[in-house]
Design a protein around this motif. Sequence first.
Motif, short mmCIF file in Angstrom:
data_model
loop_
_atom_site.label_atom_id
_atom_site.label_comp_id
_atom_site.label_asym_id
_atom_site.label_seq_id
_atom_site.Cartn_x
_atom_site.Cartn_y
_atom_site.Cartn_z
N LEU A 100 0.83 -1.22 0.00
CA LEU A 100 0.00 0.00 0.00
C LEU A 100 0.86 1.26 0.00
CD1 LEU A 100 -2.86 -0.98 2.50
CD2 LEU A 100 -2.98 -0.88 0.01
N LEU A 125 -5.71 2.04 4.57
CA LEU A 125 -6.48 1.55 3.42
C LEU A 125 -7.48 2.56 2.86
CD1 LEU A 125 -6.73 -0.98 1.68
CD2 LEU A 125 -8.53 -1.79 3.21
N PRO A 126 -8.28 3.26 3.69
CA PRO A 126 -9.24 4.21 3.10
C PRO A 126 -8.58 5.31 2.27
CG PRO A 126 -9.75 3.80 5.41
CD PRO A 126 -8.42 3.18 5.15
N VAL A 144 -7.56 3.61 -1.05
CA VAL A 144 -8.72 3.18 -1.84
C VAL A 144 -9.47 4.37 -2.42
CG1 VAL A 144 -10.99 2.10 -1.61
CG2 VAL A 144 -8.99 0.99 -0.63
#
Length: 345
Positions: free
Chosen positions: A78, A213-214, A217
Amino acid sequence: MPEKTAVTSYGSSRNKRGLHVMLVLMLLIIIVFIISVNTGYIRLTPLDLLKTMFGKGTAKQELILFDFRLPRIVISILIGAGLAVSGAVMQGVFRNALADPGILGINAGAGLMVMLLISFYPTTSAAPVFLLPIVAFVGAACTAALIYSLAYKRHQGISPIRLLLTGVAVAAGMSAAMIVLTLRLDPDKYQFVATWLAGSIWGTSWKFVLSLLPWIVILLPYVIYKARVLNVLNLGEQTATGLGAAVTKEQFRLLAAAVGLAAASVAVSGGIGFVGLIGPHLARRLVGPKHQLMLPASALLGALLVITADTIGRWILQPSEIPTGIVVAVIGAPYFLYLLARTKS
Protein backbone atom coordinates in the motif's frame (compact mmCIF):
# COMPACT_ATOMS: atom_id res chain seq x y z
CA MET A 1 -6.99 8.55 -43.67
CA PRO A 2 -4.00 6.16 -43.71
CA GLU A 3 -2.19 8.49 -41.27
CA LYS A 4 -5.14 8.35 -38.87
CA THR A 5 -5.22 4.57 -39.10
CA ALA A 6 -1.49 4.39 -38.37
CA VAL A 7 -1.83 6.64 -35.32
CA THR A 8 -4.75 4.57 -34.02
CA SER A 9 -2.78 1.35 -34.59
CA TYR A 10 0.24 2.82 -32.75
CA GLY A 11 -1.93 3.90 -29.82
CA SER A 12 -3.58 0.49 -29.63
CA SER A 13 -0.23 -1.33 -29.66
CA ARG A 14 1.09 1.04 -26.98
CA ASN A 15 -1.94 0.28 -24.79
CA LYS A 16 -1.49 -3.47 -25.27
CA ARG A 17 2.18 -3.17 -24.36
CA GLY A 18 1.26 -1.21 -21.25
CA LEU A 19 -1.26 -3.83 -20.18
CA HIS A 20 1.31 -6.60 -20.73
CA VAL A 21 3.85 -4.68 -18.62
CA MET A 22 1.33 -4.30 -15.79
CA LEU A 23 0.47 -8.00 -15.90
CA VAL A 24 4.18 -8.82 -15.59
CA LEU A 25 4.49 -6.41 -12.65
CA MET A 26 1.52 -8.05 -10.93
CA LEU A 27 3.13 -11.46 -11.41
CA LEU A 28 6.40 -10.18 -9.94
CA ILE A 29 4.55 -8.75 -6.93
CA ILE A 30 2.89 -12.13 -6.34
CA ILE A 31 6.27 -13.91 -6.56
CA VAL A 32 7.92 -11.47 -4.12
CA PHE A 33 4.84 -11.73 -1.88
CA ILE A 34 5.31 -15.51 -1.62
CA ILE A 35 9.03 -15.08 -0.96
CA SER A 36 8.39 -12.39 1.64
CA VAL A 37 5.87 -14.52 3.53
CA ASN A 38 8.56 -17.20 3.83
CA THR A 39 11.30 -14.74 4.86
CA GLY A 40 12.11 -14.39 8.52
CA TYR A 41 13.85 -15.96 11.47
CA ILE A 42 11.23 -18.74 11.47
CA ARG A 43 10.66 -20.16 8.00
CA LEU A 44 7.37 -21.37 6.60
CA THR A 45 7.64 -23.86 3.76
CA PRO A 46 5.20 -23.46 0.85
CA LEU A 47 3.26 -26.46 2.22
CA ASP A 48 3.10 -24.91 5.70
CA LEU A 49 1.96 -21.66 4.12
CA LEU A 50 -0.88 -23.35 2.24
CA LYS A 51 -1.99 -25.25 5.32
CA THR A 52 -1.95 -22.12 7.45
CA MET A 53 -3.83 -20.10 4.82
CA PHE A 54 -6.63 -22.69 4.89
CA GLY A 55 -6.72 -22.83 8.69
CA LYS A 56 -4.83 -26.10 9.14
CA GLY A 57 -1.55 -24.72 10.47
CA THR A 58 -0.36 -24.72 14.06
CA ALA A 59 -1.14 -21.85 16.43
CA LYS A 60 2.45 -20.66 16.12
CA GLN A 61 2.31 -20.67 12.32
CA GLU A 62 -0.97 -18.76 12.33
CA LEU A 63 0.50 -16.18 14.70
CA ILE A 64 3.57 -15.68 12.50
CA LEU A 65 1.60 -15.48 9.26
CA PHE A 66 -1.56 -13.56 10.17
CA ASP A 67 -0.35 -11.35 13.01
CA PHE A 68 3.17 -10.47 11.92
CA ARG A 69 4.03 -11.08 8.28
CA LEU A 70 0.83 -10.52 6.30
CA PRO A 71 0.03 -7.08 7.81
CA ARG A 72 3.56 -5.89 7.13
CA ILE A 73 3.52 -7.16 3.56
CA VAL A 74 0.12 -5.57 2.85
CA ILE A 75 1.34 -2.27 4.32
CA SER A 76 4.49 -2.45 2.16
CA ILE A 77 2.37 -2.83 -0.96
CA LEU A 78 0.00 0.00 0.00
CA ILE A 79 2.68 2.53 0.92
CA GLY A 80 4.71 1.67 -2.18
CA ALA A 81 1.70 2.35 -4.40
CA GLY A 82 0.78 5.50 -2.47
CA LEU A 83 4.25 7.06 -2.54
CA ALA A 84 4.86 6.22 -6.21
CA VAL A 85 1.54 7.68 -7.40
CA SER A 86 2.09 10.73 -5.20
CA GLY A 87 5.42 11.31 -6.92
CA ALA A 88 3.88 10.77 -10.36
CA VAL A 89 1.23 13.42 -9.66
CA MET A 90 3.79 15.93 -8.37
CA GLN A 91 5.97 15.39 -11.43
CA GLY A 92 2.95 15.94 -13.66
CA VAL A 93 1.63 19.04 -11.90
CA PHE A 94 5.01 20.75 -11.49
CA ARG A 95 6.34 19.36 -14.81
CA ASN A 96 9.48 18.58 -12.83
CA ALA A 97 11.21 15.23 -13.37
CA LEU A 98 12.83 15.45 -9.91
CA ALA A 99 9.63 15.98 -7.91
CA ASP A 100 9.18 13.41 -5.14
CA PRO A 101 7.39 13.69 -1.76
CA GLY A 102 10.56 12.62 0.05
CA ILE A 103 12.99 14.90 -1.75
CA LEU A 104 10.62 17.90 -1.61
CA GLY A 105 10.17 17.60 2.16
CA ILE A 106 6.52 16.50 2.15
CA ASN A 107 7.38 13.29 3.98
CA ALA A 108 9.44 15.19 6.55
CA GLY A 109 6.55 17.56 7.29
CA ALA A 110 4.18 14.64 7.77
CA GLY A 111 6.72 12.86 9.95
CA LEU A 112 7.22 15.89 12.20
CA MET A 113 3.52 16.06 12.97
CA VAL A 114 3.45 12.32 13.68
CA MET A 115 6.38 12.75 16.08
CA LEU A 116 4.63 15.64 17.84
CA LEU A 117 1.48 13.56 18.28
CA ILE A 118 3.35 10.54 19.59
CA SER A 119 5.34 12.66 22.04
CA PHE A 120 2.13 13.41 23.97
CA TYR A 121 1.46 9.73 24.71
CA PRO A 122 3.24 7.53 27.28
CA THR A 123 4.14 4.90 24.66
CA THR A 124 4.17 4.86 20.87
CA SER A 125 1.55 2.10 20.86
CA ALA A 126 -0.82 4.34 22.84
CA ALA A 127 -1.09 6.93 20.05
CA PRO A 128 -4.44 6.84 18.21
CA VAL A 129 -3.69 4.89 15.04
CA PHE A 130 -6.58 6.22 12.96
CA LEU A 131 -5.67 9.82 13.81
CA LEU A 132 -2.08 9.43 12.56
CA PRO A 133 -2.85 9.81 8.81
CA ILE A 134 -4.98 12.90 9.47
CA VAL A 135 -2.28 14.56 11.55
CA ALA A 136 0.32 13.58 8.97
CA PHE A 137 -1.83 15.11 6.22
CA VAL A 138 -1.99 18.43 8.10
CA GLY A 139 1.79 18.48 8.44
CA ALA A 140 2.35 17.50 4.81
CA ALA A 141 -0.15 20.07 3.52
CA CYS A 142 1.44 22.89 5.54
CA THR A 143 4.88 21.85 4.30
CA ALA A 144 3.70 21.74 0.68
CA ALA A 145 2.21 25.23 1.01
CA LEU A 146 5.45 26.53 2.52
CA ILE A 147 7.61 25.00 -0.22
CA TYR A 148 5.30 26.32 -2.95
CA SER A 149 5.31 29.84 -1.53
CA LEU A 150 9.11 29.90 -1.16
CA ALA A 151 9.80 28.42 -4.59
CA TYR A 152 7.29 30.54 -6.54
CA LYS A 153 8.53 33.70 -8.21
CA ARG A 154 6.17 36.15 -9.82
CA HIS A 155 6.53 36.33 -13.63
CA GLN A 156 8.86 33.31 -13.48
CA GLY A 157 6.74 30.58 -11.92
CA ILE A 158 8.55 27.63 -10.40
CA SER A 159 11.79 26.34 -11.90
CA PRO A 160 12.73 22.68 -11.27
CA ILE A 161 16.01 23.51 -9.52
CA ARG A 162 14.47 26.19 -7.27
CA LEU A 163 11.69 23.81 -6.27
CA LEU A 164 14.21 21.04 -5.60
CA LEU A 165 16.55 23.19 -3.50
CA THR A 166 13.65 24.67 -1.53
CA GLY A 167 12.29 21.20 -0.79
CA VAL A 168 15.69 19.90 0.30
CA ALA A 169 16.17 22.91 2.60
CA VAL A 170 12.71 22.56 4.16
CA ALA A 171 13.21 18.79 4.58
CA ALA A 172 16.52 19.44 6.35
CA GLY A 173 14.81 21.90 8.69
CA MET A 174 12.01 19.45 9.46
CA SER A 175 14.48 16.64 10.11
CA ALA A 176 16.48 18.91 12.43
CA ALA A 177 13.29 19.75 14.33
CA MET A 178 12.59 16.04 14.76
CA ILE A 179 16.10 15.45 16.09
CA VAL A 180 15.70 18.31 18.58
CA LEU A 181 12.38 16.80 19.62
CA THR A 182 14.10 13.50 20.43
CA LEU A 183 16.16 15.23 23.15
CA ARG A 184 13.00 15.47 25.25
CA LEU A 185 11.91 11.87 24.70
CA ASP A 186 12.45 8.82 26.85
CA PRO A 187 14.76 6.03 25.52
CA ASP A 188 11.91 3.97 24.03
CA LYS A 189 10.55 6.88 22.04
CA TYR A 190 14.05 7.94 21.04
CA GLN A 191 14.61 4.49 19.55
CA PHE A 192 11.32 4.78 17.72
CA VAL A 193 12.25 8.15 16.20
CA ALA A 194 15.65 6.80 15.13
CA THR A 195 14.07 3.85 13.34
CA TRP A 196 11.41 6.13 11.81
CA LEU A 197 14.06 8.46 10.37
CA ALA A 198 15.80 5.44 8.84
CA GLY A 199 12.58 4.43 7.07
CA SER A 200 11.54 1.42 9.11
CA ILE A 201 7.99 0.18 8.56
CA TRP A 202 6.80 0.51 12.14
CA GLY A 203 3.05 0.03 11.71
CA THR A 204 2.87 -3.75 11.31
CA SER A 205 -0.57 -4.76 12.56
CA TRP A 206 -3.99 -4.94 10.92
CA LYS A 207 -5.16 -1.74 12.62
CA PHE A 208 -2.46 0.16 10.72
CA VAL A 209 -3.63 -1.49 7.50
CA LEU A 210 -7.16 -0.30 8.24
CA SER A 211 -5.98 3.22 9.01
CA LEU A 212 -4.08 3.44 5.70
CA LEU A 213 -6.48 1.55 3.42
CA PRO A 214 -9.24 4.21 3.10
CA TRP A 215 -6.73 6.84 1.94
CA ILE A 216 -5.33 4.54 -0.74
CA VAL A 217 -8.72 3.18 -1.84
CA ILE A 218 -10.23 6.67 -2.21
CA LEU A 219 -7.33 8.80 -3.45
CA LEU A 220 -5.68 6.33 -5.83
CA PRO A 221 -8.77 5.82 -8.05
CA TYR A 222 -9.43 9.58 -7.91
CA VAL A 223 -5.96 10.36 -9.24
CA ILE A 224 -6.27 7.73 -11.99
CA TYR A 225 -9.67 9.22 -12.87
CA LYS A 226 -7.88 12.58 -13.31
CA ALA A 227 -5.29 11.07 -15.67
CA ARG A 228 -6.59 13.04 -18.66
CA VAL A 229 -6.29 16.28 -16.68
CA LEU A 230 -2.66 15.45 -15.89
CA ASN A 231 -2.04 14.84 -19.59
CA VAL A 232 -3.39 18.31 -20.37
CA LEU A 233 -1.42 19.98 -17.55
CA ASN A 234 1.77 18.49 -18.96
CA LEU A 235 1.27 20.63 -22.06
CA GLY A 236 1.83 23.80 -20.02
CA GLU A 237 -0.51 26.20 -18.23
CA GLN A 238 -1.29 28.37 -21.26
CA THR A 239 -2.09 25.41 -23.49
CA ALA A 240 -4.13 23.73 -20.75
CA THR A 241 -6.14 26.93 -20.22
CA GLY A 242 -6.71 27.18 -23.97
CA LEU A 243 -8.07 23.64 -23.96
CA GLY A 244 -10.61 24.59 -21.30
CA ALA A 245 -8.97 23.18 -18.17
CA ALA A 246 -9.43 25.00 -14.86
CA VAL A 247 -5.69 24.88 -14.25
CA THR A 248 -5.48 26.34 -10.74
CA LYS A 249 -8.38 24.27 -9.36
CA GLU A 250 -7.14 21.05 -10.95
CA GLN A 251 -3.60 21.63 -9.71
CA PHE A 252 -4.89 22.21 -6.18
CA ARG A 253 -7.05 19.08 -6.21
CA LEU A 254 -4.33 16.86 -7.61
CA LEU A 255 -1.71 18.19 -5.21
CA ALA A 256 -4.09 17.68 -2.29
CA ALA A 257 -4.57 14.06 -3.39
CA ALA A 258 -0.80 13.58 -3.81
CA VAL A 259 -0.11 15.07 -0.37
CA GLY A 260 -2.80 12.84 1.14
CA LEU A 261 -1.29 9.70 -0.38
CA ALA A 262 2.20 10.60 0.79
CA ALA A 263 1.11 11.65 4.29
CA ALA A 264 -0.97 8.54 4.95
CA SER A 265 1.89 6.33 3.75
CA VAL A 266 4.47 8.15 5.88
CA ALA A 267 2.25 7.86 8.96
CA VAL A 268 2.81 4.09 9.04
CA SER A 269 6.04 3.65 7.09
CA GLY A 270 8.51 6.20 8.39
CA GLY A 271 10.83 8.26 6.23
CA ILE A 272 11.08 6.13 3.08
CA GLY A 273 12.33 8.24 0.19
CA PHE A 274 12.93 7.89 -3.56
CA VAL A 275 9.89 5.62 -4.17
CA GLY A 276 8.00 8.56 -5.67
CA LEU A 277 10.98 9.29 -7.90
CA ILE A 278 11.90 5.81 -9.14
CA GLY A 279 8.38 4.44 -9.67
CA PRO A 280 7.08 7.11 -12.09
CA HIS A 281 10.34 7.28 -14.06
CA LEU A 282 10.49 3.53 -14.64
CA ALA A 283 6.77 3.48 -15.44
CA ARG A 284 7.24 6.24 -18.01
CA ARG A 285 10.00 4.25 -19.67
CA LEU A 286 7.96 1.04 -19.72
CA VAL A 287 4.46 2.24 -20.72
CA GLY A 288 4.96 5.77 -22.02
CA PRO A 289 3.92 9.22 -20.74
CA LYS A 290 0.13 8.79 -20.92
CA HIS A 291 -1.08 8.96 -17.33
CA GLN A 292 -3.90 6.48 -17.95
CA LEU A 293 -1.23 3.78 -18.11
CA MET A 294 1.63 5.48 -16.28
CA LEU A 295 -0.23 5.98 -12.97
CA PRO A 296 -1.29 2.31 -12.51
CA ALA A 297 2.17 1.19 -13.63
CA SER A 298 3.75 3.59 -11.09
CA ALA A 299 1.58 2.12 -8.33
CA LEU A 300 2.64 -1.42 -9.23
CA LEU A 301 6.33 -0.49 -9.50
CA GLY A 302 6.22 1.35 -6.17
CA ALA A 303 4.55 -1.62 -4.50
CA LEU A 304 7.12 -3.99 -6.03
CA LEU A 305 10.03 -1.77 -4.95
CA VAL A 306 8.94 -1.44 -1.32
CA ILE A 307 7.94 -5.07 -0.78
CA THR A 308 11.25 -6.18 -2.35
CA ALA A 309 13.25 -3.74 -0.22
CA ASP A 310 11.42 -4.83 2.93
CA THR A 311 12.03 -8.50 2.12
CA ILE A 312 15.74 -7.87 1.52
CA GLY A 313 15.97 -5.84 4.74
CA ARG A 314 14.44 -8.68 6.77
CA TRP A 315 16.51 -11.39 5.08
CA ILE A 316 20.05 -10.07 4.64
CA LEU A 317 21.07 -9.82 8.34
CA GLN A 318 18.75 -12.30 10.06
CA PRO A 319 17.67 -12.21 12.85
CA SER A 320 18.35 -8.44 12.74
CA GLU A 321 16.71 -6.15 10.19
CA ILE A 322 17.85 -3.33 7.91
CA PRO A 323 15.22 -0.55 7.69
CA THR A 324 13.35 -0.60 4.39
CA GLY A 325 14.19 3.05 3.78
CA ILE A 326 17.92 2.31 3.78
CA VAL A 327 17.53 -0.46 1.20
CA VAL A 328 15.42 1.85 -1.01
CA ALA A 329 17.98 4.65 -0.59
CA VAL A 330 20.79 2.36 -1.77
CA ILE A 331 18.80 1.94 -4.98
CA GLY A 332 17.33 5.43 -5.23
CA ALA A 333 20.26 7.73 -4.39
CA PRO A 334 22.38 6.80 -7.46
CA TYR A 335 19.30 7.06 -9.68
CA PHE A 336 18.50 10.50 -8.25
CA LEU A 337 22.05 11.72 -8.95
CA TYR A 338 21.77 10.37 -12.49
CA LEU A 339 18.52 12.29 -13.07
CA LEU A 340 19.96 15.43 -11.47
CA ALA A 341 22.97 15.27 -13.80
CA ARG A 342 20.65 15.08 -16.82
CA THR A 343 18.50 18.04 -15.68
CA LYS A 344 19.46 21.25 -17.47
CA SER A 345 17.15 23.78 -15.80
